[in-house]
Motif scaffolding. Structure first.
Motif, PDB file in Angstrom:
ATOM      1  N   THR B  74       0.825  -1.197   0.000  1.00 17.48           N
ATOM      2  CA  THR B  74       0.000   0.000   0.000  1.00 17.48           C
ATOM      3  C   THR B  74       0.867   1.257   0.000  1.00 17.48           C
ATOM      4  O   THR B  74       0.617   2.183  -0.773  1.00 17.48           O
ATOM      5  N   SER B  75       1.904   1.263   0.851  1.00 16.46           N
ATOM      6  CA  SER B  75       2.735   2.484   0.878  1.00 16.46           C
ATOM      7  C   SER B  75       3.383   2.719  -0.473  1.00 16.46           C
ATOM      8  O   SER B  75       3.526   3.861  -0.891  1.00 16.46           O
ATOM      9  N   THR B  76       3.805   1.642  -1.152  1.00 16.84           N
ATOM     10  CA  THR B  76       4.420   1.834  -2.459  1.00 16.84           C
ATOM     11  C   THR B  76       3.396   2.344  -3.462  1.00 16.84           C
ATOM     12  O   THR B  76       3.682   3.244  -4.245  1.00 16.84           O
ATOM     13  N   MET B  77       2.193   1.775  -3.410  1.00 20.73           N
ATOM     14  CA  MET B  77       1.169   2.174  -4.377  1.00 20.73           C
ATOM     15  C   MET B  77       0.735   3.618  -4.184  1.00 20.73           C
ATOM     16  O   MET B  77       0.537   4.346  -5.140  1.00 20.73           O
ATOM     17  N   ILE B  78       0.556   4.018  -2.935  1.00 22.19           N
ATOM     18  CA  ILE B  78       0.030   5.358  -2.703  1.00 22.19           C
ATOM     19  C   ILE B  78       1.151   6.394  -2.582  1.00 22.19           C
ATOM     20  O   ILE B  78       0.895   7.575  -2.469  1.00 22.19           O
ATOM     21  N   GLY B  79       2.402   5.927  -2.610  1.00 27.80           N
ATOM     22  CA  GLY B  79       3.532   6.844  -2.446  1.00 27.80           C
ATOM     23  C   GLY B  79       3.497   7.958  -3.477  1.00 27.80           C
ATOM     24  O   GLY B  79       3.112   7.751  -4.627  1.00 27.80           O
ATOM     25  N   SER B  80       3.883   9.151  -3.050  1.00 26.66           N
ATOM     26  CA  SER B  80       3.847  10.277  -3.968  1.00 26.66           C
ATOM     27  C   SER B  80       5.104  11.116  -3.795  1.00 26.66           C
ATOM     28  O   SER B  80       5.521  11.402  -2.679  1.00 26.66           O
ATOM     29  N   ASP B  81       5.702  11.473  -4.927  1.00 25.11           N
ATOM     30  CA  ASP B  81       6.893  12.311  -4.879  1.00 25.11           C
ATOM     31  C   ASP B  81       6.536  13.783  -5.008  1.00 25.11           C
ATOM     32  O   ASP B  81       7.403  14.621  -5.202  1.00 25.11           O
ATOM     33  N   ALA B  82       5.245  14.087  -4.906  1.00 26.53           N
ATOM     34  CA  ALA B  82       4.794  15.450  -5.205  1.00 26.53           C
ATOM     35  C   ALA B  82       5.496  16.491  -4.354  1.00 26.53           C
ATOM     36  O   ALA B  82       5.916  17.531  -4.868  1.00 26.53           O
ATOM     37  N   ALA B  83       5.657  16.211  -3.058  1.00 26.53           N
ATOM     38  CA  ALA B  83       6.273  17.200  -2.172  1.00 26.53           C
ATOM     39  C   ALA B  83       7.661  17.551  -2.675  1.00 26.53           C
ATOM     40  O   ALA B  83       8.044  18.710  -2.771  1.00 26.53           O
TER      41      ALA B  83
END
Lengths: 266, 272
Positions: B74-83
């Motif tokens: 889940t953490s990999t799937m929802i991970g976001s580099d946006a910040a």
């Protein structure tokens, strides 16, 4: 001797340069250190909550586990503090062709790369490691002798170079493959196993982190010697051997890699 | 709707191509990250051997194994580099290039990252879920896999991703105020990791603390989807937690819009 003195002088010049750069960004450095401290704290919280549910972990008390965990952070932190620049080699220095600059200087390339940067964020790990060892020590019945203290210090020194050696070998892959940052990452992550008593793992993992990627000698084995006083020849002796072997292999692979290095065309 | 889709398709494509170029690198990264799961597995294995009962705070060992690996998935799937991406653009000024285009600033990031994820997740979800379920069936001795739960789980992950994305966009705007995003990012990941149950299941915490954490947006990121997959949430409880996810997604979406308006006024890009 003259040669070594020259290296130390170069190191000092680089470090002073780094410190100047850092003073420009004081806030950054504080935030980084606190960040690393927090990551370690959350792992400790995890251990503490777990130990609230069980009397001991397969015979290991909370204090012993904390001692091994803390010990593991010290060589890791020292390597991180001084030799972090290797990650940059794997991630982008080679790929972008920036490695050329090292080839034009009158210093050995590996020495230059290792000396160039100081990663102050690593103090977070180092402070935490020392703090954990200090906190857990009074609760553990350890018999100290001068010999033991000296061996402990030697173990930390050589364990540091197990980290560095592994990083040099994996970073060198970039000379052939252009980038190896994630290969360094994958191998480096095995050190997570070494933070806990090796007896909780199955044979495959145990052998892997003892003989193939010998992170077990950066923490568990030397810490075991300090805890029990047993078998210094294996527990500390192998740490020294592994460290020397990895560093030699690292220097060899690095220089082979430089021969294969082709700058990026631009 | 069709127009929006047409505008943003190139961003999805760009994201996919980006991932395809660095696929070998990605494989090594995933292998390195999955090692952490094995460390957790052995620790929990030892914990259950050392404990007295079959279950601990509602978890049996097979359930704990499912939990560890699903939290990772889940953490990999929802991970976001946006910040990180927003912060970097603010710092090096390339944000200006996005500002002159007639597209929504946040949406370009969103679609680029979705392109990224479409590829990577197919290669991660299928083998990981399949492997995990085979292992679980062997250990437990019967099939506990539920297709319905898997489907609701995937929907819940989409919501969790949106929460995480907009939360990270908000966080990235901090780069307008503080310069050092790298350390701040690490602190954020650490806090979010703990509050979302990624480090230890929330049911292991003291009861009141656990209950407070459940209301915070971070439990919606990781804990909620995993609990859904494991079939812990059923009926109205399930609806309640999905509703909570929708609420947090809308909340951070609104907040990111607001922060965008405020911070773009402060933006000054040097040179050109």
């Amino acid at each position: 001797m003259k040669h070594i003195r020259r290296l130390f002088r170069i190191h000092r010049i680089f470090v002073v340069q780094e410190l100047k750069r850092m003073m420009e960004y004081k806030g950054d450095f504080i935030v980084g250190v606190i960040g690393f401290l927090m990551v370690q704290c959350s792992n400790l919280l995890f251990l503490w909550i777990i130990f609230n549910n069980i009397p001991n972990l397969l015979g290991w008390s909370l204090n012993e586990v904390v001692f091994i965990y803390g010990f593991s952070l010290i060589p890791k932190g020292i390597d991180h503090l001084f030799f972090d620049n290797l990650w940059a080699i794997g991630h982008f220095t080679v790929r972008k062709g920036d490695f050329d600059k090292y080839l034009t200087r009158p210093v050995n390339t590996l020495v230059h790369v290792l000396f160039e940067k100081l990663q102050i964020d690593a103090l977070g790990e180092l402070i935490m490691g020392i703090a954990l060892v200090c906190v857990s020590l009074p609760q553990l019945q350890i018999e100290w002798s001068v010999f033991k203290v000296l061996l402990g210090i030697a173990a930390v020194f050589f364990a540091t170079f197990i980290f560095t050696g592994i990083k040099i070998i994996t970073a060198s892959v970039a000379f052939w493959k252009k980038r190896s940052g994630n290969i360094i990452y994958m191998v480096y992550m095995f050190n997570d196993f070494a933070k806990y008593p090796v007896t909780i793992y199955n044979e495959v993992i145990k052998n892997l982190i003892t003989y193939i990627i010998p992170f077990a000698f950066t923490a568990y084995f030397p810490a075991l010697y300090l805890l029990t006083g047993e078998n210094p020849l294996y527990n500390v002796g192998m740490t020294v051997l592994m460290s020397l072997a990895l560093m030699s292999l690292g220097v060899f692979v690095w220089h082979r890699g430089i021969r294969a290095y082709e700058s990026a065309g631009s | 709707m069709k127009r929006i889709f047409k505008i943003y398709t190139p961003f999805i494509n760009a994201g996919m191509q980006e991932t395809a170029t660095y696929r070998v690198n990605w494989v090594f990264y995933i292998l390195g990250s999955v090692l952490g799961c094995f460390v957790s597995y052995f620790i929990w294995h030892a914990v259950f051997l050392s404990g007295s009962g079959e279950t601990m705070n509602g978890f049996s060992l097979p359930q704990m194994i499912v939990y560890i690996f699903l939290i990772f998935l889940t953490s990999t799937m929802i991970g976001s580099d946006a910040a990180w991406a927003v912060g970097e653009e603010v710092r090096d000024g390339s944000i200006a290039m996005r500002l002159i285009k007639p597209v929504s600033y946040n949406a370009t990031f969103l679609f680029q990252e979705l392109g990224n994820k479409l590829l990577t997740e197919m290669f991660l979800v299928v083998p990981l879920i399949a492997g995990l379920e085979i292992v679980r069936t062997v250990i437990v001795g019967r099939v506990e896999f539920s297709v319905v739960n898997l489907l609701i789980y995937l929907c819940s992950c989409v919501l969790a991703y949106l929460i995480n994305f907009f939360f990270n966009i908000c966080f990235g705007f901090l780069a307008f105020v503080i310069k050092y995003l790298w350390g701040a990012n690490m602190m954020k990941n650490c806090i979010v990791g703990f509050l979302s149950g990624a480090i230890i299941p929330l049911s292991f915490l003291p009861e009141t603390l656990g209950r407070i954490f459940m209301l915070l947006p971070f439990a919606s990121l990781n804990y909620t989807p995993v609990m859904i997959y494991m079939g812990v949430y059923q009926g109205t409880e399930l609806l309640y937690y999905i509703g909570l996810q929708v609420f947090w997604a809308l909340f951070f979406f609104g907040l990111s819009k607001l922060l965008w308006v405020v911070s773009v006024r402060r933006l000054s890009v040097q040179g050109g």
